[in-house]
Design a protein around this motif. Structure first.
Motif, mmCIF file in Angstrom:
data_model
loop_
_atom_site.group_PDB
_atom_site.id
_atom_site.type_symbol
_atom_site.label_atom_id
_atom_site.label_comp_id
_atom_site.label_asym_id
_atom_site.label_seq_id
_atom_site.Cartn_x
_atom_site.Cartn_y
_atom_site.Cartn_z
ATOM 1 N N TRP A 1 38.762 35.974 -3.071
ATOM 2 C CA TRP A 1 39.373 36.673 -1.941
ATOM 3 C C TRP A 1 39.810 35.711 -0.841
ATOM 4 C CZ3 TRP A 1 41.363 40.829 -3.231
ATOM 5 C CH2 TRP A 1 40.726 41.778 -4.032
ATOM 6 N N VAL A 2 39.044 34.635 -0.657
ATOM 7 C CA VAL A 2 39.450 33.612 0.316
ATOM 8 C C VAL A 2 40.810 33.028 -0.069
ATOM 9 C CG1 VAL A 2 38.951 31.293 1.189
ATOM 10 C CG2 VAL A 2 37.127 32.984 1.072
ATOM 11 N N MET A 3 40.947 32.670 -1.340
ATOM 12 C CA MET A 3 42.179 32.029 -1.797
ATOM 13 C C MET A 3 43.355 32.999 -1.786
ATOM 14 S SD MET A 3 40.743 29.599 -4.867
ATOM 15 C CE MET A 3 39.480 28.353 -4.534
ATOM 16 N N VAL A 4 43.101 34.250 -2.214
ATOM 17 C CA VAL A 4 44.170 35.255 -2.210
ATOM 18 C C VAL A 4 44.645 35.510 -0.780
ATOM 19 C CG1 VAL A 4 44.674 37.701 -2.608
ATOM 20 C CG2 VAL A 4 43.476 36.377 -4.362
ATOM 21 N N GLY A 5 43.696 35.713 0.132
ATOM 22 C CA GLY A 5 44.062 35.975 1.521
ATOM 23 C C GLY A 5 44.774 34.811 2.164
ATOM 24 N N ALA A 6 44.276 33.595 1.924
ATOM 25 C CA ALA A 6 44.895 32.402 2.511
ATOM 26 C C ALA A 6 46.313 32.214 1.983
ATOM 27 C CB ALA A 6 44.044 31.174 2.202
ATOM 28 N N PHE A 7 46.507 32.431 0.680
ATOM 29 C CA PHE A 7 47.851 32.275 0.091
ATOM 30 C C PHE A 7 48.811 33.324 0.637
ATOM 31 C CE2 PHE A 7 50.946 33.325 -3.255
ATOM 32 C CZ PHE A 7 51.577 32.086 -3.384
ATOM 33 N N LEU A 8 48.368 34.595 0.661
ATOM 34 C CA LEU A 8 49.226 35.663 1.175
ATOM 35 C C LEU A 8 49.553 35.432 2.658
ATOM 36 C CD1 LEU A 8 47.642 38.846 -0.444
ATOM 37 C CD2 LEU A 8 49.822 37.764 -1.044
ATOM 38 N N GLY A 9 48.552 34.984 3.415
ATOM 39 C CA GLY A 9 48.778 34.710 4.829
ATOM 40 C C GLY A 9 49.809 33.621 5.035
ATOM 41 N N THR A 10 49.739 32.575 4.221
ATOM 42 C CA THR A 10 50.715 31.481 4.324
ATOM 43 C C THR A 10 52.130 31.967 4.050
ATOM 44 O OG1 THR A 10 49.052 29.855 3.630
ATOM 45 C CG2 THR A 10 51.360 29.210 3.418
ATOM 46 N N ILE A 11 52.276 32.769 3.009
ATOM 47 C CA ILE A 11 53.614 33.267 2.649
ATOM 48 C C ILE A 11 54.148 34.202 3.730
ATOM 49 C CG2 ILE A 11 54.932 34.591 0.961
ATOM 50 C CD1 ILE A 11 53.953 31.810 0.017
ATOM 51 N N VAL A 12 53.316 35.141 4.185
ATOM 52 C CA VAL A 12 53.757 36.095 5.204
ATOM 53 C C VAL A 12 54.044 35.388 6.526
ATOM 54 C CG1 VAL A 12 53.050 38.069 6.608
ATOM 55 C CG2 VAL A 12 52.593 38.065 4.155
ATOM 56 N N GLY A 13 53.231 34.373 6.849
ATOM 57 C CA GLY A 13 53.435 33.635 8.093
ATOM 58 C C GLY A 13 54.776 32.946 8.172
ATOM 59 N N MET A 14 55.357 32.638 7.019
ATOM 60 C CA MET A 14 56.660 31.965 6.977
ATOM 61 C C MET A 14 57.813 32.928 7.245
ATOM 62 S SD MET A 14 56.036 29.590 3.594
ATOM 63 C CE MET A 14 57.777 29.187 3.482
ATOM 64 N N LEU A 15 57.587 34.221 7.098
ATOM 65 C CA LEU A 15 58.676 35.190 7.205
ATOM 66 C C LEU A 15 58.849 35.643 8.653
ATOM 67 C CD1 LEU A 15 57.847 37.355 4.064
ATOM 68 C CD2 LEU A 15 59.508 35.492 4.247
ATOM 69 N N PRO A 16 60.040 35.486 9.217
ATOM 70 C CA PRO A 16 60.268 35.869 10.622
ATOM 71 C C PRO A 16 59.958 37.345 10.862
ATOM 72 C CG PRO A 16 62.136 34.617 9.751
ATOM 73 C CD PRO A 16 61.254 34.950 8.583
ATOM 74 N N GLY A 17 59.189 37.609 11.918
ATOM 75 C CA GLY A 17 58.964 38.985 12.342
ATOM 76 C C GLY A 17 57.765 39.672 11.723
ATOM 77 N N LEU A 18 57.234 39.148 10.639
ATOM 78 C CA LEU A 18 56.101 39.824 9.996
ATOM 79 C C LEU A 18 54.792 39.397 10.650
ATOM 80 C CD1 LEU A 18 57.163 39.903 6.244
ATOM 81 C CD2 LEU A 18 57.468 41.616 8.020
ATOM 82 N N GLY A 19 54.313 38.216 10.360
ATOM 83 C CA GLY A 19 53.125 37.727 11.038
ATOM 84 C C GLY A 19 51.846 38.306 10.475
ATOM 85 N N PRO A 20 50.695 37.785 10.931
ATOM 86 C CA PRO A 20 49.398 38.172 10.361
ATOM 87 C C PRO A 20 49.019 39.617 10.622
ATOM 88 C CG PRO A 20 49.113 36.768 12.302
ATOM 89 C CD PRO A 20 50.570 36.738 11.956
ATOM 90 N N ALA A 21 49.374 40.162 11.795
ATOM 91 C CA ALA A 21 48.985 41.543 12.100
ATOM 92 C C ALA A 21 49.598 42.517 11.099
ATOM 93 C CB ALA A 21 49.410 41.909 13.518
ATOM 94 N N THR A 22 50.885 42.306 10.784
ATOM 95 C CA THR A 22 51.560 43.165 9.805
ATOM 96 C C THR A 22 50.925 43.010 8.433
ATOM 97 O OG1 THR A 22 53.627 42.933 11.032
ATOM 98 C CG2 THR A 22 53.782 43.731 8.770
ATOM 99 N N ALA A 23 50.635 41.764 8.051
ATOM 100 C CA ALA A 23 50.049 41.509 6.731
ATOM 101 C C ALA A 23 48.696 42.193 6.590
ATOM 102 C CB ALA A 23 49.910 40.003 6.510
ATOM 103 N N VAL A 24 47.850 42.065 7.615
ATOM 104 C CA VAL A 24 46.524 42.701 7.571
ATOM 105 C C VAL A 24 46.669 44.215 7.511
ATOM 106 C CG1 VAL A 24 44.383 43.092 8.842
ATOM 107 C CG2 VAL A 24 45.364 40.794 8.748
ATOM 108 N N ALA A 25 47.577 44.767 8.314
ATOM 109 C CA ALA A 25 47.764 46.219 8.345
ATOM 110 C C ALA A 25 48.212 46.754 6.993
ATOM 111 C CB ALA A 25 48.779 46.590 9.421
#
Length: 499
Positions: free
Chosen positions: A23-47
């Motif tokens: 889960w650490v690796m899945v979350g970290a990878f998804l966070g990295t990808i989402v963080g690169m996309l303009p306008g999304l960010g961690p709050a959207t990813a977590v939600a």
């Protein structure tokens, strides 16, 4: 709520279990990808991923959401450095010197030092969490409206002081940002301000629309004006490694700004945007050659990256110890934690120590995984620079419009995006600094409300400024920050006359 190191060690053992590591690796990878996309960010990813956690145990769910959060801190700087398109507010400062490094053919080094700085800043913050969670939570409770107002004022003054040689333009940009922050319903009177009878503006202008418009769309429009002079940047990505001199330049900025970011992250409502901006300002003011900043100074990437990742860890202290979210993302996580049947607060450390310390240890593991992942991805990411401009810029625009639409699914946001894109183009052509505008917009609303509350509570400005030792220190720091460019100019003139 003192530190029981046996609980810390037990938490490490649990975090190393295969399921939690996954889960650490899945979350970290998804966070990295989402963080690169303009306008999304961690709050959207977590939600978006909250439904996945419903079938999980509370420990694994918290590990996953935390990993997405700090993973996005790493990812947000990728697009800032390569395309001058910040993924979210905390990644803005990385573009100031990261994008110039890319244009100089040093994208690989910028991405590498970003990953290393994020790792070290995150590790500093994790150690701080283990040792200082209780006293820092108590310190954060000492911040009332007057303290928050002066903190925001100091941050703004520090960022404006970056505009050495163009202070007037810096103040104009800051004033514009503060004006934009007043759009919407006044929370104290219920009056609609500057909405032009457009219902979608009643809640104000989302600062992410401004960021995407000014940086992404503005950059694309500016480059389209110079399209004939642009070419594909083949073989200009540079090497990944950094040399001894670059490490020497980056080492102390990373070490200094990890704790700064951590402390800012502990304050509810401050967050990574203020932490990264303040750290960048601090380094420029401490630099022997501040004119290097904004032109590809490697420490200009290292400092804010260390700070914003540390801030993401610090934001968990008020969340877990007091049930107060320290940022937009931790507000989403708070909702998810309550849905899982947990009650954040001082008793959480007594009743669920295994869960808390497993999550903290998972942050340590996740940061190690992320630095390896991000350095390995450098070669793949820099290939973006080999995309022909006539293909790359339309693609950036598409991502900008998609990212904007996902914020509130309103077509009005498209018009705002174009307007701020044009504003970004004009600011670039007129050489007006953008950072003061963005930061003023981010903190303007809270700054206004805290100012009005503190005036009522303390019956006047003077009483507000002297309300506590914290307000006095912040007021003096603000005065020093405003005076700094004039002091530097005076010293240079004295040296010139002496020579």
């Amino acid at each position: 709520m003192g530190v029981d190191f046996q609980n810390v060690i037990d938490g490490l053992m649990v975090s190393l279990q295969p399921g939690n590591l996954l889960w650490v690796m899945v979350g970290a990878f998804l966070g990295t990808i989402v963080g690169m996309l303009p306008g999304l960010g961690p709050a959207t990813a977590v939600a978006v991923l909250i439904p996945i956690t419903f079938g999980m145990n509370s420990t694994s769910a918290l590990i996953l959401m935390a990993a997405i959060y700090y993973g996005a801190m790493y990812g947000g700087s990728r697009s800032s450095i390569l395309l001058n398109t910040p993924g979210d507010g905390s990644a803005i400062a990385a573009s100031f010197d990261g994008y110039p490094m890319t244009k100089q053919g040093r994208a690989g080094q910028a991405l590498t030092i970003s990953a290393i700085a994020s790792l070290i800043g995150g590790l500093f913050a994790i150690v701080g969490f283990v040792l200082l969670a209780k006293p820092l939570a108590s310190f954060a409770l000492d911040f009332g409206p007057a303290e928050y107002f002066l903190l925001f004022l100091f941050t703004l003054s520090a960022v404006v002081s970056l505009s050495i040689g163009k202070m007037v333009k810096g103040f104009i940009a800051m004033a514009l940002g503060l004006m934009l922050s007043t759009i919407g319903v006044d929370l104290q009177t219920g009056v609609y301000r500057f909405t032009f009878d457009i219902p979608q503006l009643s809640e104000g202008v989302d600062f992410l629309i401004v960021i995407i418009g000014i940086y992404a769309v503005g950059e694309v429009l500016y480059n389209y004006l110079h399209l004939d002079g642009l070419s594909v940047q083949k073989n200009k990505v540079g090497k990944k490694g950094i040399n001894k001199e670059q490490w020497k330049q980056s080492k102390w900025p990373i070490i200094r700004n990890g704790p700064i970011g951590f402390l800012i992250g502990v304050l509810p409502g401050a967050g990574g945007s203020i932490a990264s901006m303040l750290s960048y300002t601090t380094e420029r003011q401490l630099a022997k050659k501040p004119e290097r900043f904004g032109k590809g100074a490697i420490e200009g990437v290292a400092a804010p990256e260390s700070a914003n990742n540390a801030a993401s860890v610090g934001a968990f202290i008020p969340l877990l110890t007091m049930g107060i979210p320290g940022s937009g993302t931790t507000a989403v996580i708070l909702g998810a934690v309550i849905m899982l049947g947990l009650r954040p607060g001082p008793l959480l450390f007594e009743n669920n120590p295994d869960m808390v310390w497993t999550m903290v240890n998972s942050m340590f593991i996740g940061n190690l995984f992320l630095v390896v992942l991000n350095i390995l991805l450098v070669g793949l990411l820099v290939r973006i620079l080999n995309t022909p401009p006539k293909v790359l810029y339309p693609l950036i625009l598409v991502l900008a419009f998609i990212g904007t639409y996902t914020l509130s699914y309103s077509t009005v946001d498209f018009y705002l995006l174009v307007i701020f894109g044009v504003i970004g183009l004009l600011m670039k052509l007129l050489d007006i600094p953008i950072a003061p505008l963005i930061l003023a917009l981010i903190v303007g609303g809270d700054m206004e409300q805290n100012f009005r509350k503190s005036l009522v509570a303390h019956d006047g400005i003077w009483n507000m400024l002297t309300a506590s030792p914290i307000t006095i220190v912040l007021a003096l720091m603000t005065l020093l920050s405003i005076s700094y460019p004039f002091i530097v100019s005076w010293v240079k003139k004295r040296k010139a006359k002496a020579s």
